[in-house]
Design an enzyme around this catalytic site. Structure first.
Site, mmCIF file in Angstrom:
data_model
loop_
_atom_site.group_PDB
_atom_site.id
_atom_site.type_symbol
_atom_site.label_atom_id
_atom_site.label_comp_id
_atom_site.label_asym_id
_atom_site.label_seq_id
_atom_site.Cartn_x
_atom_site.Cartn_y
_atom_site.Cartn_z
ATOM 1 N N CYS A 127 0.806 -1.222 0.000
ATOM 2 C CA CYS A 127 0.000 0.000 0.000
ATOM 3 C C CYS A 127 0.845 1.282 0.000
ATOM 4 O O CYS A 127 1.858 1.353 0.670
ATOM 5 C CB CYS A 127 -0.887 0.073 1.220
ATOM 6 S SG CYS A 127 -1.855 -1.384 1.531
ATOM 7 N N TRP A 132 -2.831 -2.948 -1.364
ATOM 8 C CA TRP A 132 -2.394 -4.326 -1.546
ATOM 9 C C TRP A 132 -3.193 -5.115 -0.524
ATOM 10 O O TRP A 132 -2.998 -4.963 0.681
ATOM 11 C CB TRP A 132 -0.895 -4.435 -1.284
ATOM 12 C CG TRP A 132 -0.301 -5.764 -1.622
ATOM 13 C CD1 TRP A 132 0.119 -6.199 -2.840
ATOM 14 C CD2 TRP A 132 -0.040 -6.832 -0.706
ATOM 15 N NE1 TRP A 132 0.608 -7.474 -2.745
ATOM 16 C CE2 TRP A 132 0.529 -7.886 -1.451
ATOM 17 C CE3 TRP A 132 -0.221 -7.012 0.665
ATOM 18 C CZ2 TRP A 132 0.910 -9.100 -0.884
ATOM 19 C CZ3 TRP A 132 0.149 -8.216 1.230
ATOM 20 C CH2 TRP A 132 0.713 -9.241 0.464
ATOM 21 N N ASN A 179 -2.291 2.519 5.409
ATOM 22 C CA ASN A 179 -1.319 1.505 5.020
ATOM 23 C C ASN A 179 -0.947 0.770 6.297
ATOM 24 O O ASN A 179 -0.654 1.407 7.296
ATOM 25 C CB ASN A 179 -0.099 2.239 4.419
ATOM 26 C CG ASN A 179 1.032 1.303 4.052
ATOM 27 O OD1 ASN A 179 0.887 0.097 4.104
ATOM 28 N ND2 ASN A 179 2.151 1.884 3.673
ATOM 29 N N GLY A 180 -0.984 -0.570 6.301
ATOM 30 C CA GLY A 180 -0.636 -1.328 7.497
ATOM 31 C C GLY A 180 -1.745 -2.289 7.864
ATOM 32 O O GLY A 180 -2.666 -2.525 7.096
ATOM 33 N N GLU A 216 18.534 -17.738 -5.408
ATOM 34 C CA GLU A 216 18.148 -16.406 -5.875
ATOM 35 C C GLU A 216 17.609 -16.478 -7.313
ATOM 36 O O GLU A 216 16.617 -15.826 -7.645
ATOM 37 C CB GLU A 216 19.360 -15.459 -5.778
ATOM 38 C CG GLU A 216 19.173 -14.075 -6.355
ATOM 39 C CD GLU A 216 17.994 -13.292 -5.775
ATOM 40 O OE1 GLU A 216 17.405 -13.722 -4.776
ATOM 41 O OE2 GLU A 216 17.639 -12.262 -6.366
ATOM 42 N N GLU A 249 9.007 -15.425 -9.228
ATOM 43 C CA GLU A 249 8.209 -14.243 -8.882
ATOM 44 C C GLU A 249 7.749 -13.450 -10.104
ATOM 45 O O GLU A 249 6.697 -12.826 -10.056
ATOM 46 C CB GLU A 249 8.912 -13.347 -7.855
ATOM 47 C CG GLU A 249 10.109 -12.586 -8.342
ATOM 48 C CD GLU A 249 10.720 -11.704 -7.254
ATOM 49 O OE1 GLU A 249 10.011 -11.202 -6.387
ATOM 50 O OE2 GLU A 249 11.955 -11.521 -7.288
ATOM 51 N N HIS A 291 18.161 -37.110 -2.571
ATOM 52 C CA HIS A 291 17.454 -37.383 -1.319
ATOM 53 C C HIS A 291 15.968 -37.051 -1.430
ATOM 54 O O HIS A 291 15.281 -36.944 -0.424
ATOM 55 C CB HIS A 291 18.107 -36.614 -0.166
ATOM 56 C CG HIS A 291 19.528 -37.031 0.066
ATOM 57 N ND1 HIS A 291 19.870 -38.249 0.590
ATOM 58 C CD2 HIS A 291 20.702 -36.407 -0.225
ATOM 59 C CE1 HIS A 291 21.196 -38.364 0.648
ATOM 60 N NE2 HIS A 291 21.716 -37.242 0.155
ATOM 61 N N LYS A 312 6.713 -4.402 -3.592
ATOM 62 C CA LYS A 312 8.144 -4.107 -3.536
ATOM 63 C C LYS A 312 8.608 -3.985 -2.087
ATOM 64 O O LYS A 312 9.652 -4.481 -1.709
ATOM 65 C CB LYS A 312 8.427 -2.806 -4.288
ATOM 66 C CG LYS A 312 9.886 -2.377 -4.270
ATOM 67 C CD LYS A 312 10.731 -3.310 -5.102
ATOM 68 C CE LYS A 312 12.197 -2.951 -5.116
ATOM 69 N NZ LYS A 312 13.017 -4.099 -5.569
HETATM 70 O O1 M6R Z 1 13.482 -4.512 0.970
HETATM 71 P P1 M6R Z 1 13.972 -5.852 1.409
HETATM 72 O O2 M6R Z 1 15.289 -6.198 0.862
HETATM 73 O O3 M6R Z 1 13.942 -6.035 2.912
HETATM 74 O O4 M6R Z 1 12.922 -6.883 0.804
HETATM 75 C C1 M6R Z 1 12.988 -8.244 1.092
HETATM 76 C C2 M6R Z 1 12.149 -9.039 0.124
HETATM 77 O O5 M6R Z 1 10.809 -8.678 0.219
HETATM 78 C C3 M6R Z 1 12.618 -8.847 -1.327
HETATM 79 O O6 M6R Z 1 13.957 -9.169 -1.485
HETATM 80 C C4 M6R Z 1 11.774 -9.735 -2.273
HETATM 81 O O7 M6R Z 1 12.060 -11.079 -2.039
HETATM 82 C C5 M6R Z 1 12.040 -9.353 -3.732
HETATM 83 N N1 M6R Z 1 10.803 -9.242 -4.436
HETATM 84 C C6 M6R Z 1 12.861 -10.347 -4.451
HETATM 85 O O8 M6R Z 1 13.060 -10.007 -5.782
#
Ligand code: M6R
Length: 600
Positions: free
Chosen positions: A2, A73, A99-100, A477, A484, A500, A595
């Protein structure tokens, strides 16, 4: 997650709010709305879906110099017009964006608002109804707002307008980020400075449990006892062009391409007068004093932490544990006598990490935040900060922040090693320079990665990434990146662990992307590739120069063996990008994701 904007001044607020919301789109949202007030009523426009939909719904003929806006969101209630913000009180006098998450909203509803008909399923509506209830009991809006805030448990950033007083926006925050921006004969409110950079770069930070009365001439910060708090402003060091896509089709591609430049910026920023790498002496002292490092992070930042552990342990010989922030709070390991906590967070706002930071500070332990956002919550609340200098990262999929995190962790490890009397057998400045050049040659090889994406990932429903040692961590990663943004089910596995259990998932044609950048495990990972290939998998080996064999799909330029994650991740970022593109996915704003994850 949000986002909030607000404007109060002399100009029409609608376009300023809509533009501000567009700048917050990167945070992730599923509906959006604005409410504007002009003394003749409050006009609320909201829609499910993108801001483009909201734009169509806004009545261009309404002029109003006060307004608040929101991207939602969904947490409480599905994404829908009814659940989207702004929400209004029963009489329509008060209008609020939030927001929250209000944890006790149900209790408050039962205790105070049994007779109030609710229009949405949100926790937010409870707040605006409570304010009206207290106004109806004879309080001013400010008093009613403050009384409501004192009842809320959870996280909130709030902006409230009153139909009867269009010259004021009431603002408050707890745990969720919110700033007030200052202008000449106008003031603004924003979840982050980027949203309102169009009108001002001067901001005032708000602290938890503060409320602010914003008029076009004045910004008055108060604590929950109603006492005035004095706070200066700061200039947000952001360039409007940093947050534009320019000629790129997507922010993600732009940010992948920026990585060599970010490497060079990091070297510049951490190099002292003599050319050696330097960090704040207080941080060096804290690292020296610690008997164990606890890295706390989420998502991509957690993956950076796994590699960072290798840097710190191998260079500085200091034991490191890496923990997922959302797990740490209730699953805390036995701590050493002198722990130092390192929080890694691109945004500096991740609620899961912040909750651990609060806990750690209560326990009296020192904390260092490694973040891309100066002045962010995790930066402000930790004892020390190391900045990533990566520039704003807008795409939901983190790319340049990951490699920046690795570079800063390597620098921290190197400086700590030296301070602890250990020799580092290579020149990190030189090696990071080599990394920057290698990155450039990879970002110049986009066609190769687009071909891999087309060949391996156009029709598949899943994809596995395998590696050993640090290649395994990069594989994690790579898998996160792919899943995602392309929605292909992707998982990263340690090469040796396949037999395994995971190998049961291999079917005819299953893509398996294997990283082979480490001499000491090169033969073993190739053995694992043979195992999956024998069961029908379609392997794609990405190896390091000097370790390649016939049939490898891509050979990475050579860099120091400890720093390979900084470059081996780039093919995985680009493969994910093209896979998502070929599948017509919304690369920068993948479904269901935000984000900046500001709820726990
Ligand atoms: O802002 P941050 O690095 O704390 O965010 C952590 C995760 O939410 C962030 O890395 C998320 O996994 C990304 N969308 C990955 O691409």
């Amino acid at each position: 997650m949000c986002g909030i904007v607000g404007y109060i001044g002399n100009n029409d607020s609608k376009e300023i709010l809509l533009k501000g919301l567009e700048k917050l789109e990167y945070r992730g949202y599923d509906s959006a709305g604005i409410a504007v007030a002009n003394g003749e009523g409050v006009h609320v426009f909201k829609e499910k879906g993108r801001i483009a939909e909201l734009r169509k719904a806004v009545d261009a003929d309404v002029f109003a110099a006060t307004g608040i806006g929101h991207t939602r969101w969904a947490t409480h209630g599905v994404p829908s017009r009814e659940n989207s913000h702004p929400h209004q009180s029963q009489s329509g006098r008060l209008t609020l964006v939030h927001n929250g998450v209000i944890e006790n909203y149900d209790i408050l509803k039962r205790e105070y608002l049994q007779n109030v008909p609710f229009k949405s399923e949100t926790d937010t509506e409870v707040i605006v109804q409570l304010v009206e209830l207290f106004v109806n009991e004879g309080n001013t809006v400010e008093e009613a707002f403050r009384r409501t805030l004192s009842l809320l448990h959870g996280s909130y950033a709030l902006a409230l307008i009153d139909d009867k007083d269009p010259d004021t926006i009431y603002v408050a925050k707890n745990k969720s980020p919110l700033l007030v921006g200052l202008g000449k004969e106008f003031n603004v409110v924003a979840s982050d400075a980027m949203a309102m950079l169009q009108v001002t770069n001067e901001y005032v930070e708000l602290m938890d449990k503060e409320m602010v009365i914003v008029t076009k001439e004045k910004v008055t910060i108060k604590n929950l006892d109603g006492e005035i708090v004095d706070r200066g402003s700061y200039i947000a060091e952001l360039d409007a062009s940093d947050i534009e896509k320019g000629t790129y089709p997507h922010y993600m591609l732009k940010e992948i391409d920026e990585q060599p430049l970010v490497m060079r910026k990091i070297i510049q920023n951490y190099q002292g007068g003599e050319g050696a790498l330097e960090i704040d002496s207080d941080i060096v002292a804290a690292m020296k004093q610690a008997d164990r490092i606890y890295i706390i992070a989420a998502g991509t930042s957690y993956h950076a932490g796994l590699v960072g552990k290798q840097f710190i342990e191998r260079m500085a010989k200091l034991p490191v544990e890496v923990h997922i922030s959302s797990e740490f709070g209730y699953n805390m390991p036995l701590l050493s006598e002198k722990p130092l906590f390192i929080f890694i967070s691109q945004s500096g706002e991740t609620a899961d990490s912040r909750q651990v930071l609060v806990q750690v500070k209560e326990m009296g332990h020192p904390a260092l935040t490694i973040t891309n956002v100066p002045g962010s919550t995790l930066s402000r609340e930790a004892d020390f900060t190391l900045l990533l200098h990566a520039g704003p990262e807008i795409a939901v999929a983190s790319t340049k922040a990951y490699t920046a995190q690795l570079a800063v962790l390597a620098i921290l490890a190197e400086v700590t090693a030296k301070s602890r009397g250990f020799d580092v057998e290579f020149d990190l400045v030189k090696e990071l320079g080599i990394v920057a050049s290698a990155m450039e040659s990879l970002t110049d090889s986009k066609e190769a990665f687009e071909d891999i994406a087309r060949e391996y990932l156009t029709v598949t429903r899943n994809c596995f990434f395998i590696g050993r040692g640090i290649d395994f961590y990069v594989g994690l990663e790579g898998a996160l990146k792919l899943k995602e943004i392309s929605y292909i089910q992707a998982e990263g596995f340690a090469g040796g662990e396949l037999k395994h259990g995971t190998i049961a998932l291999i079917e005819e044609g299953t893509p398996v992307i294997a990283l082979a950048t480490q001499d000491y495990v090169n033969l073993s990972i190739r053995g694992n590739v043979k195992e999956v290939a024998a069961r029908g998998a379609y392997p794609c080996i990405i190896s390091m120069k000097g370790l390649e064999t016939d049939g490898d799909r891509f050979v990475l330029p050579e860099v120091h063996h400890l720093l390979t994650p900084l470059i081996s991740v780039i093919p995985l970022q680009l493969i994910s990008y093209y896979a998502a593109l070929h599948r017509d996915c919304d690369v920068d704003k993948p479904r269901n994701l935000a984000k900046s994850v500001t709820v726990e």
